[in-house]
Design an enzyme around this catalytic site. Structure first.
Site, PDB file in Angstrom:
ATOM      1  CD  GLU A  37      -2.863  -1.244   2.355  1.00  0.00           C
ATOM      2  OE1 GLU A  37      -2.789  -0.329   3.199  1.00  0.00           O
ATOM      3  OE2 GLU A  37      -3.679  -2.166   2.428  1.00  0.00           O
ATOM      4  CG  HIS A  42      -9.144   6.051   2.888  1.00  0.00           C
ATOM      5  ND1 HIS A  42      -9.246   5.911   1.528  1.00  0.00           N
ATOM      6  CD2 HIS A  42      -8.506   4.939   3.336  1.00  0.00           C
ATOM      7  CE1 HIS A  42      -8.708   4.764   1.169  1.00  0.00           C
ATOM      8  NE2 HIS A  42      -8.252   4.150   2.248  1.00  0.00           N
ATOM      9  NE  ARG A  87      -4.331   5.185   3.865  1.00  0.00           N
ATOM     10  CZ  ARG A  87      -4.938   4.344   4.692  1.00  0.00           C
ATOM     11  NH1 ARG A  87      -5.322   4.785   5.879  1.00  0.00           N
ATOM     12  NH2 ARG A  87      -5.153   3.094   4.356  1.00  0.00           N
ATOM     13  CG  HIS A 137      -9.524   6.212   7.043  1.00  0.00           C
ATOM     14  ND1 HIS A 137     -10.521   5.265   6.956  1.00  0.00           N
ATOM     15  CD2 HIS A 137      -8.355   5.527   7.022  1.00  0.00           C
ATOM     16  CE1 HIS A 137      -9.978   4.060   6.878  1.00  0.00           C
ATOM     17  NE2 HIS A 137      -8.659   4.190   6.939  1.00  0.00           N
ATOM     18  NE  ARG A 169      -4.042   4.884   9.933  1.00  0.00           N
ATOM     19  CZ  ARG A 169      -4.474   3.989   9.035  1.00  0.00           C
ATOM     20  NH1 ARG A 169      -3.860   2.820   8.901  1.00  0.00           N
ATOM     21  NH2 ARG A 169      -5.501   4.271   8.273  1.00  0.00           N
TER      22      ARG A 169
END
Length: 544
Positions: free
Chosen positions: A117, A239, A285, A346, A381
Site C-alpha cells: 500500500e 482516506h 495518504r 478516516h 499514519r
C-alpha cells in the site's frame, strides 16, 4: 442500582480490546463494554490489512524507515521500532487465535499473500481478501465468547470514568466507568481494578467519514474530562478514496487497489497524481487526499475517478470480492470502468497520551488502538499500521495491567450512584440532531483537509457556543446515547481545533494556508493539551 465488578474492564470491542480481554481472562475476571453489538467496531471496517515484516525480502529497518517517512518528523522512533519489531509476534498470535489471512501459491509453496500500500517500500500487508478487519473480529469474537471469565456487556455506552479526586479536585486512580444501558436508560457503575480505553476513533465528528456510526471519540473525551493528557489531535487522516454515491455512506475503497495498480483520473481520463508526487498513487495518504481535494476545487468537481479496469477481471474479483460486490450494488463495475471517489475522514492519529505499555497519566487507566497516542504515527499514519499498533499495544497494555493488579490489595473506593439530576424524557430531539449536524458540517468546512487561521477561529467560536448549549441540555436530559455521543463529539471537535490552532506550520495531515511550510525549528514536537484545572503541563519531547 445494580453494579458490575471485575478485575479488568475493557471499553470497546475492537482488536486492541479483544486481544487484551482474551489474554487477561487467564488471570482474572474481565468485562468488555461495547456501545453496540460486540462485532460492531472500527476494526471490522478495516479492509486493507495489517502491516508486518513477514517476507525474507523485507526488513524491520525498512518498515521503520517507511513509518518515519510517512510521519513527517513527528514519530517517536522508540515507539516505531518497538511496535514494528513486535508486529510478527502479534500477527502469529492472531493466526493462532483463528484469523485466516489470505494465502497464495508461490513457487509451489503455500504462502501468505502480502499486499503493498501507499508509503510502503515492500509487500508486507497481510490481509483476508478485502475484509481483513471483519475476519479478525470474527476470530477474536469467537474466542472471547468461549471464555467464561469474559462478560460481554453489549449495548452500553460509557458516560464518565470513575476517577478518585483529592481535596483539590485533582484526579487520582481510575476504577471503572459509569455506563448507560441503552435498553433501560439506566446508568450503572462498572467497577474494575484496571481499565482499558479501546474505543476507536472519532470519524463522526466530520460530515463525511469511513467510520461506523459508533465512532464518536468517547474514549478521548472521557479521558480528557478525567484529566488525562491528549495530544496531536490536529492530525486527522482523510482516506483519499471513498465511493461517491448518495446511498454508499462513504463506503471505503481500500488503498490496496492503488497498491495493485489502480490509477486516479479526472473525468476526462487524465491521470494527475504524478504532478503531486513521484510515487503517484502510492504517495502517502495526506499527499493523495490533498491532491484530490486540490483537483476537485480547481475544476469544480464533485469527485475524481479510480481506475483498476486495466487489470484482469478475474484477479479484481478474487482480490477485492467485497469491494467489487458493493460497487456493483451501486451500479459500478470495477472490472470495466473507473469508479467515482472522494476523500473522507478516516483515522485519528492523535489521542490519549500513553507510554509504550499503554499507561496513561491516570493510574489504573490504559489506552490502546486508535484511542491512544503512542507516537507511532507522528503527523501521518502509514497505511495498515493501525491494526499493527492496536494488536501490539493491546498485548502490551495487558502486561502492564496484569502486573499492576497482581497481588494488589488496594480497597476499591466508594463511588456514588449516578445522579440523574433533573433528567426527563425529552421531546426536543431536534436540538440533539441540530447540534450533531452542525458540529460535523463546521468541522468538514473549517477543519478539514485544508485549514486557515480564520477558519479555525470561526470553528472554535461556534464550538464553544454548541458546547454551552449541549452542556445545559445534557444536565437536564441525560437519557440516551445520542446525547452522550454529541457531548463527546463537541469535546473532540474542540480538541482538534485547539491543537490545530497551536501548530503554526503545515506538516503531514495538518495543512495550513497561512503557514504552508514545515518549521522544524519551532514545531518538531507533539501538541499536548490537558484540562487546565487537572494536571500540570506535559512536556513535549523532540523527535529522533
Amino acid at each position: 442500582m445494580d453494579g458490575i465488578s471485575s478485575d479488568f474492564l475493557v471499553i470497546g470491542g475492537g482488536i486492541a480490546g479483544l486481544l487484551f480481554a482474551i489474554k487477561a481472562s487467564k488471570f482474572g475476571s474481565v468485562t468488555v463494554l461495547t456501545k453496540a453489538a460486540s462485532d460492531e467496531a472500527n476494526t471490522a471496517y478495516a479492509q486493507g490489512g495489517i502491516a508486518s515484516v513477514w517476507s525474507v525480502d523485507d526488513s524491520f529497518e525498512s518498515h521503520v524507515d517507511d513509518t518515519l517517512r510517512a510521519g513527517a518528523g513527528l514519530c517517536n522512533r522508540t515507539a516505531v521500532e518497538t511496535i514494528v519489531r513486535e508486529g510478527p509476534e502479534a500477527v502469529r498470535e492472531l493466526i493462532a487465535l483463528g484469523t485466516r489471512f489470505t494465502r497464495v501459491e508461490e513457487g509451489g509453496e503455500d504462502e501468505y499473500d502480502l499486499g503493498r500500500e501507499g508509503g510502503h517500500s515492500h509487500r508486507r500487508v497481510l490481509h483476508a481478501q478485502d475484509l481483513t478487519g471483519r475476519e479478525i473480529m470474527r476470530a477474536l469474537g469467537e474466542v472471547a465468547h468461549t471464555r467464561h471469565d469474559i462478560r460481554m456487556l453489549e449495548n452500553h455506552i460509557a458516560v464518565n470514568l470513575l476517577v478518585e479526586r483529592d481535596t483539590k479536585g485533582r484526579p487520582g486512580a481510575c476504577w471503572g466507568v459509569y455506563a448507560l444501558e441503552k435498553a433501560t436508560l439506566k446508568v450503572r457503575k462498572v467497577v474494575a481494578r484496571a481499565t482499558l480505553l479501546a474505543t476507536g476513533g472519532a470519524g463522526k465528528v466530520y460530515l463525511y467519514t469511513t467510520n461506523p456510526d459508533i465512532a464518536s471519540g468517547d474514549g478521548v473525551a472521557m479521558a480528557y474530562r478525567a484529566g488525562a493528557a491528549i495530544a496531536n489531535m490536529e492530525f486527522y487522516q482523510f482516506h483519499p478514496t471513498c465511493l461517491f454515491h448518495p446511498a454508499a455512506k462513504s463506503f471505503l475503497i481500500s488503498e490496496a487497489l492503488r497498491g495493485e495498480g489502480a490509477i486516479l483520473r479526472l473525468p476526462d481520463g487524465t491521470p494527475f497524481m504524478k504532478r503531486y508526487h513521484a510515487d503517484a498513487e502510492l504517495a502517502p495518504r495526506d499527499v493523495v487526499a490533498r491532491a484530490i481535494d486540490s483537483e476537485m476545487k480547481r475544476l469544480g468537481l464533485d469527485c475524481v475517478y479510480l481506475d483498476i479496469s486495466h487489470r484482469e477481471a478475474g484477479y479484481i474479483r478474487d482480490r477485492f470480492p467485497n469491494i467489487h460486490k458493493r460497487c456493483l450494488s451501486y451500479g459500478f463495475d470495477l472490472t470495466t470502468s473507473p469508479i467515482p471517489v472522494v476523500p473522507a475522514a478516516h483515522y485519528m492519529c492523535g489521542g490519549v497520551v500513553t507510554d509504550l505499555m499503554g499507561r496513561t497519566v491516570i493510574p489504573r487507566l490504559y489506552a490502546a488502538g486508535e484511542t491512544a497516542m503512542t507516537g507511532l504515527h507522528g503527523a501521518n499514519r502509514l497505511a495498515s499500521n493501525s491494526l499493527l499498533e492496536a494488536a501490539v499495544m493491546g498485548r502490551r497494555a495487558f502486561v502492564a495491567a496484569r502486573n499492576q493488579i497482581h497481588g494488589d490489595t488496594s480497597a476499591t473506593p466508594e463511588f456514588p450512584e449516578w445522579d440523574p439530576g433533573r433528567a426527563i424524557k425529552s421531546e426536543q430531539r431536534v436540538m440533539i440532531t441540530q447540534s450533531w449536524d452542525e458540529i460535523r458540517r463546521l468541522m468538514w468546512n473549517y477543519v478539514g483537509i485544508v485549514r486557515s487561521d480564520l477558519r479555525l477561529e470561526r470553528a472554535l467560536r461556534r464550538i464553544h457556543l454548541l458546547k454551552d448549549e449541549i452542556h445545559s441540555y445534557y444536565w437536564d436530559h441525560l437519557i440516551d446515547s445520542d446525547l452522550i455521543e454529541v457531548r463527546n463529539l463537541v469535546t473532540v471537535a474542540e480538541l482538534i481545533v485547539r491543537c490545530a490552532m497551536i501548530r503554526k506550520e503545515s506538516r503531514g495531515l495538518h495543512y495550513m494556508i497561512d503557514y504552508p511550510a514545515h518549521d522544524d525549528a519551532g514545531w518538531l514536537h507533539d501538541t499536548v493539551i490537558h484540562r487546565e484545572d487537572s494536571l500540570p503541563p506535559v512536556s513535549t519531547s523532540r523527535r529522533a
